[in-house]
Design a protein around this motif. Structure first.
Motif, mmCIF file in Angstrom:
data_model
loop_
_atom_site.group_PDB
_atom_site.id
_atom_site.type_symbol
_atom_site.label_atom_id
_atom_site.label_comp_id
_atom_site.label_asym_id
_atom_site.label_seq_id
_atom_site.Cartn_x
_atom_site.Cartn_y
_atom_site.Cartn_z
ATOM 1 N N LYS A 270 0.819 -1.206 0.000
ATOM 2 C CA LYS A 270 0.000 0.000 0.000
ATOM 3 C C LYS A 270 0.858 1.264 0.000
ATOM 4 O O LYS A 270 0.889 2.003 -0.944
ATOM 5 N N THR B 181 -14.349 2.669 -3.268
ATOM 6 C CA THR B 181 -15.174 2.219 -4.390
ATOM 7 C C THR B 181 -16.491 2.979 -4.320
ATOM 8 O O THR B 181 -17.162 2.981 -3.277
ATOM 9 N N TYR C 164 -10.545 0.412 3.504
ATOM 10 C CA TYR C 164 -11.490 0.161 2.417
ATOM 11 C C TYR C 164 -12.794 0.894 2.720
ATOM 12 O O TYR C 164 -13.247 0.899 3.862
ATOM 13 N N ARG D 234 -8.695 2.405 -0.131
ATOM 14 C CA ARG D 234 -9.282 1.945 -1.399
ATOM 15 C C ARG D 234 -10.754 2.325 -1.369
ATOM 16 O O ARG D 234 -11.523 1.734 -0.636
ATOM 17 N N MET E 118 -7.482 4.392 -5.376
ATOM 18 C CA MET E 118 -6.697 4.308 -4.148
ATOM 19 C C MET E 118 -6.276 5.720 -3.784
ATOM 20 O O MET E 118 -5.682 6.427 -4.611
#
Lengths: 110, 113
Positions: free
Chosen positions: A41, B111, B10, B109, B88
């Protein structure tokens, strides 16, 4: 327009090989060039280069800058699977920001 | 060790939602940055800040805003999330003297569906 171009975009080598990653730039107000390694990451800092011809070295990794020809190379000798990562080149412009290349994705196979 | 912490690893959000991405650093760095990283495009700078309440646009600020009310915290705001903001997101910080040696967070991340 400021531009940082890395090549190749991706590379697959066998363990023990030596690799050379390239970074060329066309920018105004250049201050320094940096290399980062991104494994999962977060990119982690490798080298900062400001002067031509002076090699920076850390273990099996080394890097050098050519300010006349406007490029830098990152060498990795005796590669290991743990070297698999995306290697990012960035140029520091006057001011505060870094201008990144698209990265080279390196895969080292056993 | 410098630590840059992003609040979420996330996130899944719906189109049109307002989204907040938080970043905190513990090394008293003056500079903080927000990047997004997309395949084939590399890291692109969205916004940066060199002091509390100061902000500067990066290369792709459209659709984003930022807030820096405290030195250690830099927030990225998506006013109305859209699917093309799926990406990202990486936060970074650096010292005012060694500007280029940036320390990155682990990334979020995002979405947008």
């Amino acid at each position: 327009e400021d531009k940082v171009v890395q090549s190749p975009l991706s590379l697959v080598v066998h363990e023990g090989d030596t690799v050379t990653l390239n970074c060329s730039y066309e920018v105004t107000n250049f201050r320094s060039l940096l290399w980062y390694k991104q494994e999962k990451k977060a990119p982690t800092f490798l080298f900062m280069l400001t002067s031509s011809g002076i090699e920076k070295k850390s273990g099996r990794l080394s890097s050098i800058l050519d300010k006349k020809e406007l490029f830098s190379i990152l060498n990795i000798t005796a590669t290991q699977t743990g070297d698999s990562a995306i290697y990012l080149c960035a140029v520091e412009l006057s001011g505060y920001a870094l201008n990144f290349g698209k990265g080279t994705s390196l895969l080292v196979t056993p | 060790d410098v630590k840059v912490t992003q609040s979420s690893r996330y996130l899944v959000k719906r189109t049109g939602e307002k989204v907040f991405l938080e970043c905190v650093q513990d090394m008293d760095h003056e500079n903080m940055f927000w990047y997004r990283q997309d395949p084939g495009l590399g890291l692109r700078l969205i916004y940066f800040s060199y002091d509390v309440k100061m902000k500067e646009k990066g290369d792709i600020p459209e659709g984003y805003s930022v807030s820096r009310e405290k030195k250690e915290r830099f927030s990225l705001i998506l006013e109305s999330a859209s699917t093309n903001q799926t990406s990202m997101y990486l936060c970074a910080s650096s010292h005012s003297v060694r500007v280029a040696e940036a320390f990155f967070g682990q990334g979020t991340r995002l979405t947008v569906v």
